[in-house]
Design a protein around this motif. Structure first.
Motif: not given
Length: 329
Positions: A154, A157-159, A161-163, A165-166, A231
């Protein structure tokens, strides 16, 4: 019926994260072959972090200090705590093999013996243990897989996703640092690679020291090894690629499920490859010794016999080849 063992001690005190990761398939194979066994691992920090949460491992031990003799002391302590039914070791210096052979009911203490020049190191470990009757035939093809627990997954994934984006293209992680200068790819090539990847729309992330005057990308947050594995797993889930030299973090990325493009110079990719795309610089180097890398004239001080400016094998790897490998993966 194959003999079953109730207490198994696995010793890897070679010092590198990558060394432990190459041994993981053997650890997991021994656990599968001996369900219910108490499997203990003796290794160094920080690599020990990678097996503390592994459900196959009951106990992880590390040397208590960094002074000479610490590893032998740690083996003595592990043997005093419990006499193993089976001891398996990659480590033979300082009389460690003899200690294990004297104390364990059965010991396999030389997983390096008689390797063919181009057999992968991890495959050699598995072949020897299979020949000893300790692993099944199916275990011989196992690859390193590190256990990433829910918390680390988790956080990773957070790290990521924050860096990222899409993005329009998958992320690429550059592992620019390496513990030994002889394995270092020239900095100017990292900069060229990062610039071209960004031009193609890839979010470029980095692991390791980055020159603030020539940033290569966005650094991943500094973390412990389990979170770094999380990560890398998050990058892998996005179809991303991890690029770097023959070093522990790149092996960790492969073991966490990410695709890798690994740059090999003094080490032979056929012996130390990671299972992704392994690029060999200067394949015909007359000084490379696949089964005795520490005896190469360049190994300890990065003094290349072929080029005074730096390792000729690493310089032989050009940016175009690395870009093509990333695109193909």
């Amino acid at each position: 019926m194959p003999e079953a063992y109730a207490d198994i001690l696995v010793v890897d005190l070679l010092g590198g994260i990558g060394d432990l990761l190459m041994l993981l398939p053997a650890v997991h194979g021994l656990a599968r072959r001996n369900p219910g066994a108490r499997l203990r691992v003796l290794t160094h920090d920080p690599g020990a972090e990678l097996v503390r949460a592994d459900p196959a491992v009951a106990e992880v031990r590390t040397p208590r200090h960094g002074r000479p003799g610490a590893e032998r002391e740690a083996v003595v302590e592990a043997l005093a705590a419990a006499r193993p039914d089976l001891a398996v070791s990659t480590t033979r210096y300082d009389g460690i093999a003899e200690l294990l052979e004297a104390a364990a009911a059965r010991a396999v203490t030389n997983l390096w013996r008689g390797p063919p020049p181009h057999q992968p190191v991890g495959a050699r470990y598995l072949e020897i243990l299979h020949a000893e009757g300790l692993l099944d035939a199916a275990d011989r093809s196992a690859r390193p897989r590190v256990h990433v627990d829910d918390e680390a997954r988790r956080a990773g994934e957070r790290a990521v996703a924050r860096l990222v984006g899409e993005p329009l293209a998958p992320p690429v992680v550059l592992v620019t640092d390496v513990g030994m200068a002889v394995k270092r790819w020239p900095g100017r090539r990292w900069r060229t690679l990062a610039g071209e990847l960004a031009r193609r729309g890839h979010p470029v992330l980095t692991v390791g020291p980055v020159d603030p005057d020539a940033p290569l990308g966005v650094p991943l947050p500094r973390s412990d090894l389990p979170t770094l594995a999380g990560q890398f797993a998050a990058v892998g889930r996005r179809g991303g690629v991890v690029v770097g030299s023959d070093t522990g973090p790149v092996r960790l990325a492969a073991a966490a499920g990410a695709t890798t493009v690994a740059l090999f110079g003094p080490t032979d990719a056929r012996r130390y490859g990671m299972g992704g795309t392994d690029l060999q610089g200067l394949p015909g180097c007359p000084h490379r010794r696949p089964t005795a890398i520490t005896e190469q004239p360049c190994w300890w001080e990065a003094r290349c016999p072929l080029d005074a400016a730096g390792p000729a094998c690493m310089a032989d790897l050009d940016v175009a080849a690395v870009l093509a490998a990333v695109a193909a993966r």
